[in-house]
Design a protein around this motif. Structure first.
Motif, PDB file in Angstrom:
ATOM      1  N   GLN A  61       0.832  -1.191   0.000  1.00  0.00           N
ATOM      2  CA  GLN A  61       0.000   0.000   0.000  1.00  0.00           C
ATOM      3  C   GLN A  61       0.875   1.254   0.000  1.00  0.00           C
ATOM      4  OE1 GLN A  61      -2.714  -0.622   3.272  1.00  0.00           O
ATOM      5  NE2 GLN A  61      -4.103  -1.810   1.995  1.00  0.00           N
ATOM      6  N   GLU A  62       2.019   1.177   0.641  1.00  0.00           N
ATOM      7  CA  GLU A  62       2.967   2.300   0.639  1.00  0.00           C
ATOM      8  C   GLU A  62       3.451   2.577  -0.790  1.00  0.00           C
ATOM      9  OE1 GLU A  62       4.910   5.488   1.993  1.00  0.00           O
ATOM     10  OE2 GLU A  62       3.782   4.193   3.343  1.00  0.00           O
ATOM     11  N   LYS A  63       3.764   1.526  -1.537  1.00  0.00           N
ATOM     12  CA  LYS A  63       4.202   1.692  -2.929  1.00  0.00           C
ATOM     13  C   LYS A  63       3.090   2.313  -3.765  1.00  0.00           C
ATOM     14  CE  LYS A  63       6.925   1.109  -6.492  1.00  0.00           C
ATOM     15  NZ  LYS A  63       8.143   1.904  -6.645  1.00  0.00           N
ATOM     16  N   MET A  64       1.852   1.882  -3.544  1.00  0.00           N
ATOM     17  CA  MET A  64       0.729   2.472  -4.276  1.00  0.00           C
ATOM     18  C   MET A  64       0.601   3.961  -3.959  1.00  0.00           C
ATOM     19  SD  MET A  64      -0.661   0.432  -6.387  1.00  0.00           S
ATOM     20  CE  MET A  64      -2.172   1.335  -6.725  1.00  0.00           C
ATOM     21  N   GLY A  76       0.383   9.182  -5.643  1.00  0.00           N
ATOM     22  CA  GLY A  76       0.334  10.491  -4.989  1.00  0.00           C
ATOM     23  C   GLY A  76      -0.814  10.602  -3.998  1.00  0.00           C
ATOM     24  N   ILE A  77      -1.441   9.486  -3.684  1.00  0.00           N
ATOM     25  CA  ILE A  77      -2.524   9.441  -2.703  1.00  0.00           C
ATOM     26  C   ILE A  77      -1.911   9.053  -1.359  1.00  0.00           C
ATOM     27  CG2 ILE A  77      -4.667   8.261  -2.038  1.00  0.00           C
ATOM     28  CD1 ILE A  77      -5.072   7.665  -5.067  1.00  0.00           C
ATOM     29  N   GLU A  78      -2.270   9.769  -0.297  1.00  0.00           N
ATOM     30  CA  GLU A  78      -1.728   9.434   1.018  1.00  0.00           C
ATOM     31  C   GLU A  78      -1.996   7.962   1.321  1.00  0.00           C
ATOM     32  OE1 GLU A  78      -3.250  11.901   4.126  1.00  0.00           O
ATOM     33  OE2 GLU A  78      -2.736  13.741   3.072  1.00  0.00           O
ATOM     34  N   ARG A  79      -1.029   7.303   1.970  1.00  0.00           N
ATOM     35  CA  ARG A  79      -1.166   5.877   2.233  1.00  0.00           C
ATOM     36  C   ARG A  79      -2.421   5.560   3.038  1.00  0.00           C
ATOM     37  NH1 ARG A  79      -1.271   2.721   5.964  1.00  0.00           N
ATOM     38  NH2 ARG A  79      -0.385   4.180   7.448  1.00  0.00           N
ATOM     39  N   THR A  80      -2.722   6.360   4.054  1.00  0.00           N
ATOM     40  CA  THR A  80      -3.906   6.077   4.872  1.00  0.00           C
ATOM     41  C   THR A  80      -5.184   6.197   4.035  1.00  0.00           C
ATOM     42  OG1 THR A  80      -3.921   8.365   5.660  1.00  0.00           O
ATOM     43  CG2 THR A  80      -2.841   6.730   7.062  1.00  0.00           C
ATOM     44  N   LYS A  81      -5.220   7.164   3.131  1.00  0.00           N
ATOM     45  CA  LYS A  81      -6.387   7.308   2.261  1.00  0.00           C
ATOM     46  C   LYS A  81      -6.463   6.124   1.305  1.00  0.00           C
ATOM     47  CE  LYS A  81      -8.699  10.373  -1.009  1.00  0.00           C
ATOM     48  NZ  LYS A  81      -8.599  11.627  -1.772  1.00  0.00           N
ATOM     49  N   TYR A  82      -5.321   5.733   0.736  1.00  0.00           N
ATOM     50  CA  TYR A  82      -5.318   4.586  -0.174  1.00  0.00           C
ATOM     51  C   TYR A  82      -5.840   3.340   0.553  1.00  0.00           C
ATOM     52  CZ  TYR A  82      -4.230   0.786  -3.157  1.00  0.00           C
ATOM     53  OH  TYR A  82      -4.380  -0.337  -3.914  1.00  0.00           O
ATOM     54  N   THR A  83      -5.382   3.130   1.784  1.00  0.00           N
ATOM     55  CA  THR A  83      -5.824   1.973   2.563  1.00  0.00           C
ATOM     56  C   THR A  83      -7.335   2.005   2.756  1.00  0.00           C
ATOM     57  OG1 THR A  83      -3.705   1.834   3.710  1.00  0.00           O
ATOM     58  CG2 THR A  83      -5.584   0.786   4.793  1.00  0.00           C
ATOM     59  N   ARG A  84      -7.875   3.173   3.054  1.00  0.00           N
ATOM     60  CA  ARG A  84      -9.326   3.290   3.247  1.00  0.00           C
ATOM     61  C   ARG A  84     -10.081   3.049   1.941  1.00  0.00           C
ATOM     62  NH1 ARG A  84      -8.400   8.558   5.892  1.00  0.00           N
ATOM     63  NH2 ARG A  84      -9.856   9.243   4.314  1.00  0.00           N
ATOM     64  N   ARG A 144     -16.982   6.141  -1.888  1.00  0.00           N
ATOM     65  CA  ARG A 144     -16.899   6.659  -3.247  1.00  0.00           C
ATOM     66  C   ARG A 144     -15.558   7.334  -3.453  1.00  0.00           C
ATOM     67  NH1 ARG A 144     -21.644   9.997  -4.967  1.00  0.00           N
ATOM     68  NH2 ARG A 144     -21.062   9.254  -7.013  1.00  0.00           N
ATOM     69  N   VAL A 145     -14.968   7.083  -4.602  1.00  0.00           N
ATOM     70  CA  VAL A 145     -13.620   7.552  -4.935  1.00  0.00           C
ATOM     71  C   VAL A 145     -13.721   8.572  -6.061  1.00  0.00           C
ATOM     72  CG1 VAL A 145     -11.349   6.774  -5.720  1.00  0.00           C
ATOM     73  CG2 VAL A 145     -12.751   5.256  -4.329  1.00  0.00           C
ATOM     74  N   SER A 146     -12.921   9.639  -5.980  1.00  0.00           N
ATOM     75  CA  SER A 146     -12.943  10.624  -7.060  1.00  0.00           C
ATOM     76  C   SER A 146     -12.420  10.001  -8.349  1.00  0.00           C
ATOM     77  CB  SER A 146     -12.092  11.849  -6.698  1.00  0.00           C
ATOM     78  OG  SER A 146     -10.717  11.536  -6.746  1.00  0.00           O
ATOM     79  N   VAL A 147     -12.867  10.538  -9.460  1.00  0.00           N
ATOM     80  CA  VAL A 147     -12.392  10.054 -10.760  1.00  0.00           C
ATOM     81  C   VAL A 147     -10.873  10.198 -10.839  1.00  0.00           C
ATOM     82  CG1 VAL A 147     -12.422  10.494 -13.245  1.00  0.00           C
ATOM     83  CG2 VAL A 147     -14.549  10.469 -11.973  1.00  0.00           C
ATOM     84  N   ASP A 148     -10.350  11.298 -10.330  1.00  0.00           N
ATOM     85  CA  ASP A 148      -8.897  11.518 -10.363  1.00  0.00           C
ATOM     86  C   ASP A 148      -8.159  10.422  -9.612  1.00  0.00           C
ATOM     87  OD1 ASP A 148      -9.186  13.839 -11.847  1.00  0.00           O
ATOM     88  OD2 ASP A 148      -9.102  15.149 -10.098  1.00  0.00           O
ATOM     89  N   ASN A 178     -19.425  16.720  -8.650  1.00  0.00           N
ATOM     90  CA  ASN A 178     -20.548  16.036  -7.989  1.00  0.00           C
ATOM     91  C   ASN A 178     -20.078  15.404  -6.681  1.00  0.00           C
ATOM     92  OD1 ASN A 178     -22.337  16.615 -10.043  1.00  0.00           O
ATOM     93  ND2 ASN A 178     -21.827  14.768 -11.176  1.00  0.00           N
ATOM     94  N   LYS A 179     -19.156  16.053  -6.023  1.00  0.00           N
ATOM     95  CA  LYS A 179     -18.560  15.509  -4.808  1.00  0.00           C
ATOM     96  C   LYS A 179     -19.649  15.177  -3.783  1.00  0.00           C
ATOM     97  CE  LYS A 179     -14.733  16.205  -1.713  1.00  0.00           C
ATOM     98  NZ  LYS A 179     -13.585  17.019  -1.400  1.00  0.00           N
ATOM     99  N   PRO A 180     -19.556  13.985  -3.179  1.00  0.00           N
ATOM    100  CA  PRO A 180     -20.564  13.604  -2.194  1.00  0.00           C
ATOM    101  C   PRO A 180     -20.480  14.475  -0.949  1.00  0.00           C
ATOM    102  CG  PRO A 180     -18.822  11.972  -2.282  1.00  0.00           C
ATOM    103  CD  PRO A 180     -18.562  12.972  -3.373  1.00  0.00           C
ATOM    104  N   THR A 181     -21.574  14.545  -0.237  1.00  0.00           N
ATOM    105  CA  THR A 181     -21.598  15.317   1.002  1.00  0.00           C
ATOM    106  C   THR A 181     -21.457  14.370   2.186  1.00  0.00           C
ATOM    107  OG1 THR A 181     -23.999  15.132   1.091  1.00  0.00           O
ATOM    108  CG2 THR A 181     -23.069  17.098   0.017  1.00  0.00           C
ATOM    109  N   GLY A 182     -21.285  14.926   3.347  1.00  0.00           N
ATOM    110  CA  GLY A 182     -21.177  14.103   4.551  1.00  0.00           C
ATOM    111  C   GLY A 182     -19.890  13.323   4.580  1.00  0.00           C
ATOM    112  N   THR A 183     -19.947  12.112   5.064  1.00  0.00           N
ATOM    113  CA  THR A 183     -18.749  11.295   5.253  1.00  0.00           C
ATOM    114  C   THR A 183     -18.447  10.400   4.070  1.00  0.00           C
ATOM    115  OG1 THR A 183     -20.028   9.568   6.366  1.00  0.00           O
ATOM    116  CG2 THR A 183     -19.021  11.270   7.766  1.00  0.00           C
ATOM    117  N   GLU A 184     -19.284  10.399   3.047  1.00  0.00           N
ATOM    118  CA  GLU A 184     -19.074   9.485   1.913  1.00  0.00           C
ATOM    119  C   GLU A 184     -17.704   9.665   1.262  1.00  0.00           C
ATOM    120  OE1 GLU A 184     -23.118   8.419  -0.340  1.00  0.00           O
ATOM    121  OE2 GLU A 184     -22.380  10.453  -0.586  1.00  0.00           O
ATOM    122  N   GLY A 185     -17.261  10.875   1.046  1.00  0.00           N
ATOM    123  CA  GLY A 185     -16.032  11.103   0.297  1.00  0.00           C
ATOM    124  C   GLY A 185     -14.785  11.154   1.154  1.00  0.00           C
ATOM    125  N   ARG A 186     -14.948  10.920   2.428  1.00  0.00           N
ATOM    126  CA  ARG A 186     -13.764  10.986   3.313  1.00  0.00           C
ATOM    127  C   ARG A 186     -13.020   9.699   3.360  1.00  0.00           C
ATOM    128  NH1 ARG A 186     -16.263  14.389   8.314  1.00  0.00           N
ATOM    129  NH2 ARG A 186     -16.911  16.113   7.057  1.00  0.00           N
TER     130      ARG A 186
END
Length: 79
Positions: free
Chosen positions: A16-19, A24-32, A40-44, A71-79
């Protein structure tokens, strides 16, 4: 869990660190993203992940897993 994503990463022998480094995505975010904590994940981000794994977005993510920034989700969906 996004099994297709994990399986593809493992096939490449990436951690996951290599990914994180490749995308360029933080490791903790990639893991989540990988374990499904982020619904939901952004297109980028999806594009960067697919590119690092030499795959298409569709082969890794389900259609409802990906959103466009305008069309970014609201609340906790996009976190």
């Amino acid at each position: 869990m996004r099994k297709a994503l994990r399986d593809r990463r493992m096939r490449f022998g990436y951690t996951q660190e290599k990914m994180s480094e490749l995308t360029g995505i933080e490791r903790t975010k990639y893991t989540r993203i990988e374990n499904g904590s982020i619904n939901r994940v952004s297109v980028d981000d999806a594009f960067r992940i697919a590119k690092a794994l030499d795959a298409t977005i569709e082969s890794i993510f389900m259609p409802n897993d990906v959103y466009h920034e305008h069309n970014k989700p609201t609340g906790t969906e996009g976190r």
